[in-house]
Scaffold this motif. Structure first.
Motif, short mmCIF file in Angstrom:
data_model
loop_
_atom_site.label_atom_id
_atom_site.label_comp_id
_atom_site.label_asym_id
_atom_site.label_seq_id
_atom_site.Cartn_x
_atom_site.Cartn_y
_atom_site.Cartn_z
N LEU A 57 0.83 -1.21 0.00
CA LEU A 57 0.00 0.00 0.00
C LEU A 57 0.86 1.26 0.00
O LEU A 57 0.56 2.23 -0.70
N THR A 58 1.93 1.24 0.77
CA THR A 58 2.83 2.41 0.82
C THR A 58 3.45 2.66 -0.55
O THR A 58 3.49 3.79 -1.04
N LEU A 59 3.92 1.59 -1.20
CA LEU A 59 4.48 1.72 -2.54
C LEU A 59 3.44 2.21 -3.53
O LEU A 59 3.73 3.05 -4.40
N ALA A 60 2.21 1.69 -3.40
CA ALA A 60 1.13 2.10 -4.31
C ALA A 60 0.82 3.58 -4.15
O ALA A 60 0.62 4.30 -5.14
N VAL A 61 0.78 4.05 -2.91
CA VAL A 61 0.50 5.47 -2.66
C VAL A 61 1.61 6.34 -3.23
O VAL A 61 1.35 7.35 -3.91
N LEU A 62 2.87 5.97 -2.96
CA LEU A 62 4.00 6.77 -3.45
C LEU A 62 4.03 6.79 -4.98
O LEU A 62 4.26 7.85 -5.59
N LEU A 63 3.80 5.64 -5.60
CA LEU A 63 3.80 5.58 -7.06
C LEU A 63 2.61 6.33 -7.64
O LEU A 63 2.71 6.93 -8.72
N HIS A 64 1.49 6.31 -6.93
CA HIS A 64 0.31 7.04 -7.39
C HIS A 64 0.58 8.55 -7.38
O HIS A 64 0.25 9.26 -8.34
N ILE A 65 1.21 9.01 -6.31
CA ILE A 65 1.56 10.44 -6.21
C ILE A 65 2.58 10.81 -7.29
O ILE A 65 2.47 11.85 -7.93
N TRP A 66 3.58 9.94 -7.46
CA TRP A 66 4.60 10.20 -8.49
C TRP A 66 3.97 10.24 -9.88
O TRP A 66 4.30 11.10 -10.70
N SER A 67 3.05 9.32 -10.15
CA SER A 67 2.38 9.30 -11.45
C SER A 67 1.58 10.56 -11.67
O SER A 67 1.60 11.15 -12.75
N ALA A 68 0.84 10.98 -10.64
CA ALA A 68 0.02 12.19 -10.75
C ALA A 68 0.88 13.41 -11.02
O ALA A 68 0.56 14.24 -11.87
N THR A 69 2.00 13.51 -10.30
CA THR A 69 2.90 14.64 -10.48
C THR A 69 3.52 14.63 -11.87
O THR A 69 3.59 15.67 -12.55
N SER A 70 3.95 13.46 -12.31
CA SER A 70 4.58 13.34 -13.63
C SER A 70 3.61 13.70 -14.75
O SER A 70 3.96 14.42 -15.68
N LEU A 71 2.38 13.22 -14.62
CA LEU A 71 1.37 13.51 -15.65
C LEU A 71 1.05 15.00 -15.69
O LEU A 71 0.86 15.58 -16.75
N ALA A 72 0.98 15.62 -14.50
CA ALA A 72 0.68 17.05 -14.44
C ALA A 72 1.79 17.86 -15.09
O ALA A 72 1.52 18.81 -15.84
N LEU A 73 3.04 17.48 -14.83
CA LEU A 73 4.18 18.20 -15.42
C LEU A 73 4.23 18.00 -16.93
O LEU A 73 4.53 18.94 -17.69
N ARG A 74 3.93 16.78 -17.39
CA ARG A 74 3.92 16.51 -18.83
C ARG A 74 2.81 17.30 -19.52
O ARG A 74 2.99 17.83 -20.62
N ALA A 75 1.64 17.37 -18.85
CA ALA A 75 0.52 18.11 -19.44
C ALA A 75 0.85 19.59 -19.53
O ALA A 75 0.54 20.25 -20.52
N ARG A 76 1.50 20.11 -18.49
CA ARG A 76 1.86 21.54 -18.49
C ARG A 76 2.90 21.83 -19.57
O ARG A 76 2.83 22.85 -20.25
N ALA A 77 3.85 20.90 -19.74
CA ALA A 77 4.89 21.10 -20.76
C ALA A 77 4.30 21.01 -22.17
O ALA A 77 4.73 21.71 -23.08
N ALA A 78 3.31 20.14 -22.32
CA ALA A 78 2.70 19.96 -23.64
C ALA A 78 1.86 21.16 -24.04
O ALA A 78 1.71 21.47 -25.22
N ARG A 79 1.26 21.83 -23.04
CA ARG A 79 0.45 23.01 -23.34
C ARG A 79 0.73 24.09 -22.30
O ARG A 79 0.00 24.20 -21.30
N PRO A 80 1.82 24.84 -22.47
CA PRO A 80 2.18 25.87 -21.49
C PRO A 80 1.18 27.02 -21.42
O PRO A 80 1.13 27.74 -20.42
N VAL A 81 0.40 27.22 -22.49
CA VAL A 81 -0.60 28.28 -22.50
C VAL A 81 -1.93 27.71 -22.03
O VAL A 81 -2.38 26.67 -22.52
N LYS A 82 -2.57 28.36 -21.06
CA LYS A 82 -3.82 27.86 -20.53
C LYS A 82 -4.92 27.91 -21.58
O LYS A 82 -4.87 28.70 -22.51
N TYR A 83 -5.92 27.05 -21.39
CA TYR A 83 -7.07 27.05 -22.29
C TYR A 83 -7.79 28.39 -22.20
O TYR A 83 -7.92 28.97 -21.11
N GLU A 84 -8.23 28.87 -23.35
CA GLU A 84 -8.97 30.13 -23.37
C GLU A 84 -10.28 30.00 -22.61
O GLU A 84 -10.74 30.93 -21.97
N SER A 85 -10.87 28.83 -22.66
CA SER A 85 -12.11 28.57 -21.94
C SER A 85 -12.03 27.19 -21.31
O SER A 85 -11.45 26.27 -21.88
#
Length: 211
Positions: A57-85
């Protein structure tokens, strides 16, 4: 993200079922709590199964947090400009926009929950009481604020689970145009059942229905 989330959902279901044993009385609930520590004996030493579960469970939580952070950073890098709407974003609904902050609150709740009912550091009765008595003392009527805190945190877990389950269906390639509505409904039902099962215990204790 989806795989670690699935592991955590399975744990939540099992944990919820165990918690609901409190409605069967002190004997059943205390027996369940003791079984968690003796499961696997005598084939394996005392608490082995529980310790392995905690490690997973501890590993799952840590990997879940790491995955969430990684995905958020990748999404931000892919679209640095916020959506107009907001309507142009694929992220939909209130649950989506509160996943980040809800996750922080859930993390704080997990820390408090461990200090309360695993290490007994903040439980009114400490380590000398039975598991049943500790839960009753935790959500006593004069400690209504603990019940409120627990309920709010669990509702955030439900919100997180609702969005996360549907996202997992999508990530695993299970979603199609034909079953989209069904999978969204399934995610909502899963979230409501789990959140409702967890919330039932503190509310029942606070209102004197158990204890």
């Amino acid at each position: 993200m989806a795989v670690t989330g699935g592991i955590l959902v399975l744990f939540l279901v099992a944990h919820m079922v165990g918690n609901l044993k409190i409605f069967l009385g002190a004997g059943d609930f205390n027996h369940y709590a003791e079984w968690l520590r003796t499961a696997g004996e005598p084939a394996v030493p005392h608490r082995t199964v529980l310790t392995l579960t905690e490690v997973v469970l501890t590993l799952a939580v840590l990997l879940h947090i790491w995955s969430a952070t990684s995905l958020a950073l990748r999404a931000r890098a892919a679209r640095p400009v916020k959506y107009e709407s907001r309507k142009k974003s694929h992220a939909r609904g209130y649950a989506t926009h509160t996943m980040r902050y809800g996750g922080v609150i859930i993390a704080l709740f997990i820390i408090w929950h461990l200090l309360d009912l695993t290490f007994y550091a903040v439980n009114p009765l400490g380590s000398s009481a039975t598991p049943y008595d500790r839960v009753i003392a935790d959500f006593a009527p004069d400690r209504w604020y603990i019940t409120v805190w627990y309920v709010v945190a669990v509702l955030l877990v439900g919100l997180h689970l609702w969005h996360g389950a549907w996202s997992a269906f999508n990530s695993l390639g299970w979603r199609t145009k034909r079953n989209d509505g069904f999978l969204r409904g399934l995610a909502a039902v899963l979230a409501v059942v789990i959140a409702g099962g967890f919330v039932a215990v503190p509310i029942a204790v606070t209102f004197g229905w158990v204890g």
